[in-house]
Motif scaffolding. Structure first.
Motif, PDB file in Angstrom:
ATOM      1  N   GLU A 129      25.638  67.328  78.708  1.00 62.07           N
ATOM      2  CA  GLU A 129      27.033  67.772  78.630  1.00 62.07           C
ATOM      3  C   GLU A 129      27.067  69.287  78.564  1.00 62.07           C
ATOM      4  O   GLU A 129      26.251  69.911  77.874  1.00 62.07           O
ATOM      5  CB  GLU A 129      27.724  67.184  77.393  1.00 62.07           C
ATOM      6  N   ASN A 130      28.016  69.883  79.279  1.00 61.33           N
ATOM      7  CA  ASN A 130      28.306  71.300  79.143  1.00 61.33           C
ATOM      8  C   ASN A 130      29.653  71.426  78.436  1.00 61.33           C
ATOM      9  O   ASN A 130      30.686  71.081  78.990  1.00 61.33           O
ATOM     10  CB  ASN A 130      28.360  71.975  80.519  1.00 61.33           C
ATOM     11  N   ASP A 131      29.645  71.900  77.197  1.00 63.09           N
ATOM     12  CA  ASP A 131      30.832  72.007  76.361  1.00 63.09           C
ATOM     13  C   ASP A 131      31.116  73.484  76.128  1.00 63.09           C
ATOM     14  O   ASP A 131      30.460  74.123  75.310  1.00 63.09           O
ATOM     15  CB  ASP A 131      30.603  71.278  75.037  1.00 63.09           C
ATOM     16  N   ASN A 132      32.050  74.037  76.899  1.00 60.98           N
ATOM     17  CA  ASN A 132      32.372  75.455  76.843  1.00 60.98           C
ATOM     18  C   ASN A 132      31.123  76.308  77.022  1.00 60.98           C
ATOM     19  O   ASN A 132      30.860  77.253  76.289  1.00 60.98           O
ATOM     20  CB  ASN A 132      33.096  75.808  75.541  1.00 60.98           C
ATOM     21  N   ASN A 133      30.339  75.924  78.039  1.00 60.51           N
ATOM     22  CA  ASN A 133      29.102  76.611  78.408  1.00 60.51           C
ATOM     23  C   ASN A 133      27.986  76.476  77.372  1.00 60.51           C
ATOM     24  O   ASN A 133      27.010  77.230  77.414  1.00 60.51           O
ATOM     25  CB  ASN A 133      29.350  78.083  78.738  1.00 60.51           C
ATOM     26  N   HIS A 134      28.120  75.512  76.455  1.00 61.66           N
ATOM     27  CA  HIS A 134      27.012  75.145  75.579  1.00 61.66           C
ATOM     28  C   HIS A 134      26.413  73.867  76.155  1.00 61.66           C
ATOM     29  O   HIS A 134      26.946  72.777  75.967  1.00 61.66           O
ATOM     30  CB  HIS A 134      27.485  74.934  74.142  1.00 61.66           C
ATOM     31  N   TYR A 135      25.298  74.024  76.870  1.00 60.77           N
ATOM     32  CA  TYR A 135      24.699  72.905  77.595  1.00 60.77           C
ATOM     33  C   TYR A 135      23.736  72.148  76.683  1.00 60.77           C
ATOM     34  O   TYR A 135      22.888  72.764  76.016  1.00 60.77           O
ATOM     35  CB  TYR A 135      23.958  73.422  78.826  1.00 60.77           C
ATOM     36  N   ARG A 136      23.855  70.829  76.682  1.00 51.67           N
ATOM     37  CA  ARG A 136      23.025  70.015  75.813  1.00 51.67           C
ATOM     38  C   ARG A 136      22.469  68.826  76.582  1.00 51.67           C
ATOM     39  O   ARG A 136      23.229  68.060  77.178  1.00 51.67           O
ATOM     40  CB  ARG A 136      23.822  69.510  74.608  1.00 51.67           C
ATOM     41  N   SER A 137      21.130  68.677  76.560  1.00 44.09           N
ATOM     42  CA  SER A 137      20.468  67.492  77.102  1.00 44.09           C
ATOM     43  C   SER A 137      20.293  66.505  75.950  1.00 44.09           C
ATOM     44  O   SER A 137      19.700  66.838  74.919  1.00 44.09           O
ATOM     45  CB  SER A 137      19.110  67.856  77.689  1.00 44.09           C
ATOM     46  N   PHE A 138      20.756  65.276  76.100  1.00 41.68           N
ATOM     47  CA  PHE A 138      20.767  64.346  74.975  1.00 41.68           C
ATOM     48  C   PHE A 138      19.453  63.580  74.812  1.00 41.68           C
ATOM     49  O   PHE A 138      19.065  63.242  73.694  1.00 41.68           O
ATOM     50  CB  PHE A 138      21.920  63.352  75.135  1.00 41.68           C
ATOM     51  N   LEU A 139      18.758  63.299  75.901  1.00 40.76           N
ATOM     52  CA  LEU A 139      17.578  62.449  75.806  1.00 40.76           C
ATOM     53  C   LEU A 139      16.283  63.258  75.658  1.00 40.76           C
ATOM     54  O   LEU A 139      15.332  62.808  75.033  1.00 40.76           O
ATOM     55  CB  LEU A 139      17.495  61.528  77.021  1.00 40.76           C
ATOM     56  N   LYS A 140      16.213  64.411  76.254  1.00 40.93           N
ATOM     57  CA  LYS A 140      15.086  65.341  76.146  1.00 40.93           C
ATOM     58  C   LYS A 140      13.750  64.630  76.428  1.00 40.93           C
ATOM     59  O   LYS A 140      13.575  64.044  77.494  1.00 40.93           O
ATOM     60  CB  LYS A 140      15.088  66.029  74.782  1.00 40.93           C
ATOM     61  N   ASP A 141      12.822  64.672  75.462  1.00 39.22           N
ATOM     62  CA  ASP A 141      11.515  64.060  75.705  1.00 39.22           C
ATOM     63  C   ASP A 141      11.554  62.537  75.623  1.00 39.22           C
ATOM     64  O   ASP A 141      10.531  61.875  75.779  1.00 39.22           O
ATOM     65  CB  ASP A 141      10.461  64.614  74.742  1.00 39.22           C
ATOM     66  N   HIS A 142      12.758  61.983  75.368  1.00 38.61           N
ATOM     67  CA  HIS A 142      12.932  60.535  75.396  1.00 38.61           C
ATOM     68  C   HIS A 142      13.696  60.100  76.649  1.00 38.61           C
ATOM     69  O   HIS A 142      14.229  58.989  76.713  1.00 38.61           O
ATOM     70  CB  HIS A 142      13.686  60.049  74.153  1.00 38.61           C
ATOM     71  N   ALA A 143      13.751  60.977  77.648  1.00 41.89           N
ATOM     72  CA  ALA A 143      14.410  60.619  78.902  1.00 41.89           C
ATOM     73  C   ALA A 143      13.783  59.348  79.470  1.00 41.89           C
ATOM     74  O   ALA A 143      12.573  59.091  79.316  1.00 41.89           O
ATOM     75  CB  ALA A 143      14.297  61.765  79.897  1.00 41.89           C
ATOM     76  N   ILE A 144      14.599  58.539  80.103  1.00 46.42           N
ATOM     77  CA  ILE A 144      14.182  57.212  80.562  1.00 46.42           C
ATOM     78  C   ILE A 144      13.364  57.326  81.842  1.00 46.42           C
ATOM     79  O   ILE A 144      13.861  57.825  82.858  1.00 46.42           O
ATOM     80  CB  ILE A 144      15.422  56.327  80.790  1.00 46.42           C
ATOM     81  N   VAL A 145      12.129  56.860  81.799  1.00 41.71           N
ATOM     82  CA  VAL A 145      11.249  56.929  82.958  1.00 41.71           C
ATOM     83  C   VAL A 145      11.645  55.856  83.973  1.00 41.71           C
ATOM     84  O   VAL A 145      11.863  54.688  83.614  1.00 41.71           O
ATOM     85  CB  VAL A 145       9.780  56.741  82.550  1.00 41.71           C
ATOM     86  N   ILE A 146      11.759  56.259  85.232  1.00 44.79           N
ATOM     87  CA  ILE A 146      12.077  55.328  86.310  1.00 44.79           C
ATOM     88  C   ILE A 146      10.772  54.742  86.840  1.00 44.79           C
ATOM     89  O   ILE A 146       9.869  55.498  87.248  1.00 44.79           O
ATOM     90  CB  ILE A 146      12.839  56.049  87.436  1.00 44.79           C
ATOM     91  N   PRO A 147      10.629  53.425  86.836  1.00 41.47           N
ATOM     92  CA  PRO A 147       9.381  52.812  87.318  1.00 41.47           C
ATOM     93  C   PRO A 147       9.073  53.224  88.755  1.00 41.47           C
ATOM     94  O   PRO A 147       9.962  53.449  89.566  1.00 41.47           O
ATOM     95  CB  PRO A 147       9.664  51.311  87.204  1.00 41.47           C
ATOM     96  N   ALA A 204       6.906  62.304  86.211  1.00 41.56           N
ATOM     97  CA  ALA A 204       7.680  61.102  86.541  1.00 41.56           C
ATOM     98  C   ALA A 204       9.134  61.462  86.787  1.00 41.56           C
ATOM     99  O   ALA A 204       9.653  62.466  86.273  1.00 41.56           O
ATOM    100  CB  ALA A 204       7.574  60.084  85.407  1.00 41.56           C
ATOM    101  N   LYS A 205       9.790  60.604  87.563  1.00 40.81           N
ATOM    102  CA  LYS A 205      11.244  60.682  87.685  1.00 40.81           C
ATOM    103  C   LYS A 205      11.860  60.066  86.426  1.00 40.81           C
ATOM    104  O   LYS A 205      11.411  59.012  85.963  1.00 40.81           O
ATOM    105  CB  LYS A 205      11.742  59.933  88.923  1.00 40.81           C
ATOM    106  N   VAL A 206      12.898  60.733  85.909  1.00 38.77           N
ATOM    107  CA  VAL A 206      13.523  60.252  84.679  1.00 38.77           C
ATOM    108  C   VAL A 206      15.046  60.296  84.794  1.00 38.77           C
ATOM    109  O   VAL A 206      15.601  60.953  85.682  1.00 38.77           O
ATOM    110  CB  VAL A 206      13.086  61.097  83.454  1.00 38.77           C
ATOM    111  N   ILE A 207      15.692  59.588  83.865  1.00 31.27           N
ATOM    112  CA  ILE A 207      17.147  59.585  83.730  1.00 31.27           C
ATOM    113  C   ILE A 207      17.504  60.408  82.505  1.00 31.27           C
ATOM    114  O   ILE A 207      16.960  60.191  81.409  1.00 31.27           O
ATOM    115  CB  ILE A 207      17.697  58.159  83.584  1.00 31.27           C
ATOM    116  N   GLU A 208      18.414  61.347  82.680  1.00 28.19           N
ATOM    117  CA  GLU A 208      18.882  62.197  81.580  1.00 28.19           C
ATOM    118  C   GLU A 208      20.408  62.172  81.542  1.00 28.19           C
ATOM    119  O   GLU A 208      21.068  61.941  82.562  1.00 28.19           O
ATOM    120  CB  GLU A 208      18.375  63.634  81.771  1.00 28.19           C
TER     121      GLU A 208
END
Length: 540
Positions: free
Chosen positions: A440-458, A433-437
């Motif tokens: 943030e890249n903080d001094n090259n420490h990349y973090r995905s906040f939603l991960k497996d809870h990313a919002i599915v686009i209908p 599915a297409k999702v919304i994530e």
């Protein structure tokens, strides 16, 4: 009228201000952002109109691969012999013992161009400016770089004669005319001749809280002939921590038709987290280094002094002979429907011009062609404009059909390749599915906040609306499937991460400011495009 500082809010550092007739012009550094050099004009010093950038083609400026905060440093604008002269530095090496750079000169009969093919001058140092003496001679004045580990890297201010007929410098004339003081890091020189004296204005102390502007003068241009202004320093905020504007220094002097004097310099406006002192740390300048203007008088001994003391003032009397500019607003809100063939002047791109490789716009659409990640310094598909207020919202509508997690498109808040965040559409192969994530890249420490809870686009949603809400110390993102009902994403981000002062802790290039914009990434190499319907930036 009052000049309210900063006069150019947001990322507008290293101002070079001149007057031609009754019109004032300011040129500012743009570093790795294209096109190069930001220009404004005004007739009252209060309101400023953005002009087209002079370095708008790769023939005039090639930034491809320049490091973040490299590129165009401290442009110098002057007017002489019936034309505009623009000197600028392109810095190629950022960190370590060397500052490899090239100083260029281009000219134009009108401020709007066309600008001549640039002449390569030298690489002695950065922050070069051109001085036109009243005897017809011209000189390049610049910071001098010294890589030797037992010497100061900022090795004084160098003067070299320029031959306008041969269109080259005369290296045999080169000499150091001023060594600076024990504050060190002398840079950003501008030379003026007033009442028989040569006055040299230069920055010292580094472009941080210890920044200052020092003035020296001499009757000649001989080596080491300049004496420093006695007594109080000309301009600094090191000892005025409670003033809303800080870091002042590095700029240019101008006189009005009526004989008044003003000085434009860079400045920063720090804010603080609730648990922080206003003294140390001094704060976080998420809007980057901005431009302020102070009024100047000359004392009985002929030395310039800032009206109100060396810390300057937030509100400054405008010139008595100012001609009001009634068609320019203090609010920098704008909306772009992408219905023109060229980008709005507020937009800039990273290093490379906006062309068919990056995308296209027109007929109400901006199409960005997915290229490398936002952490790359090559081939990035992003357009961005400055944060120019502490409180604003920005939103867009994006259509994107990714088939890989390596494909992303959305709304970004960006400082440099190591510090940014964004909300984007991507593909989740686990859910097909297409999702919304949000990431943030903080001094090259990349973090995905939603991960497996990313919002599915209908499946029936063809386009997604994105919004960012910036409230000085923090900001967040929101989304909508219809443009009416908005859902805030429960991720609050620290705006300090997008500030000069935060970046300085880990990287030597901390000279730009926060930007907001639109981006499309496809680092799989298949150039998947994204389409944006509009962009709206609204200051509160």
């Amino acid at each position: 009228m009052k000049i309210k500082n900063p006069v150019l809010p947001g990322f507008n550092p290293d101002p070079s201000m001149i007057r031609v007739g009754d019109t004032y012009y300011i040129a500012n550094s743009t570093f790795e952002w294209f096109p190069g050099v930001r220009l404004h004009e005004s007739t009252d010093m209060v309101h400023w109109r953005l002009l087209p950038s002079p370095l708008s083609t790769t023939k005039l400026l090639n930034l491809h691969g320049d490091l973040s905060s490299g590129g165009v440093w401290a442009p110098d604008l002057s007017y002489h012999d019936g034309k505009f002269w623009l000197v600028f530095t392109d810095v190629k090496t950022m960190e370590g013992p060397f500052k490899d750079c090239i100083n260029y000169l281009t000219t134009a009969d009108k401020i709007t161009g066309p600008w001549s093919d640039p002449i390569e001058l030298d690489g002695t140092g950065f922050d070069a400016s051109l001085f036109h003496d009243d005897d017809g001679k011209k000189y390049l004045v610049q910071e001098t770089w010294d890589h030797r580990e037992w010497k100061p890297t900022f090795h004084g201010i160098t003067l070299t004669e320029y031959d306008p007929k041969a269109k080259k410098l005369l290296p045999e004339t080169r000499r150091v005319i001023y060594d600076g003081t024990d504050v060190a890091l002398v840079e950003g020189p501008h030379l003026y001749k007033i009442n028989g004296y040569y006055y040299l204005f230069a920055a010292q102390g580094g472009t941080v809280w210890t920044h200052q502007e020092v003035v020296s003068r001499s009757k000649t241009l001989d080596a080491h002939s300049f004496e420093t202004e006695p007594g109080d320093i000309f301009l600094t905020n090191f000892d005025t921590p409670r003033l809303p504007i800080q870091k002042q220094g590095h700029g240019a002097l101008v006189n009005t038709p009526a004989g008044e004097w003003y000085y434009a310099s860079l400045c920063g406006r720090p804010w603080h987290h609730e648990n922080e002192s206003v003294f140390d740390p001094r704060g976080w300048c998420s809007l980057g280094r901005e431009t302020s203007i102070q009024k100047v008088t000359f004392d009985d001994d002929g030395w310039p002094r800032v009206v109100g003391g060396h810390g300057g003032m937030v509100e400054v009397p405008a010139p008595k002979d100012a001609k009001p500019m009634k068609d320019v607003s203090d609010n920098h809100s704008f909306e772009d429907q992408f219905d023109q063939p060229k980008l709005n002047l507020e937009w800039q791109t990273l290093r490379d011009p906006f062309d068919s490789r990056m995308g296209k716009q027109g007929d109400g659409k901006l199409v960005l062609r997915g290229q490398q990640s936002l952490s790359s310094i090559f081939n990035v598909s992003m357009i961005a404009s400055r944060w120019q207020a502490f409180h604003f919202t920005a939103e867009t509508k994006v259509s994107f059909d990714p088939n890989s997690y390596q494909q992303m498109a959305g709304l970004v808040n960006f400082y440099n390749d190591r510090h940014y965040s964004w909300i984007f559409v991507t593909y989740d192969e686990d859910r097909d599915a297409k999702v919304i994530e949000v990431a943030e890249n903080d001094n090259n420490h990349y973090r995905s906040f939603l991960k497996d809870h990313a919002i599915v686009i209908p499946d029936n949603v063809n386009a997604v609306y994105f919004r960012t809400v910036v409230d000085k110390q923090s900001y967040h993102y929101a989304y909508s499937f219809d443009g009416q009902k908005w859902e805030d994403i429960d991720v609050t981000l620290d705006a300090a991460v997008l500030s000069d002062d935060y970046v300085l802790q880990n990287y030597g290039g901390f000279f730009t400011g926060a930007m907001v914009g639109l981006a499309c990434v496809d680092y799989s190499g298949f150039y998947q495009p994204a389409s944006f319907d509009y962009f709206k930036y609204q200051e509160k």
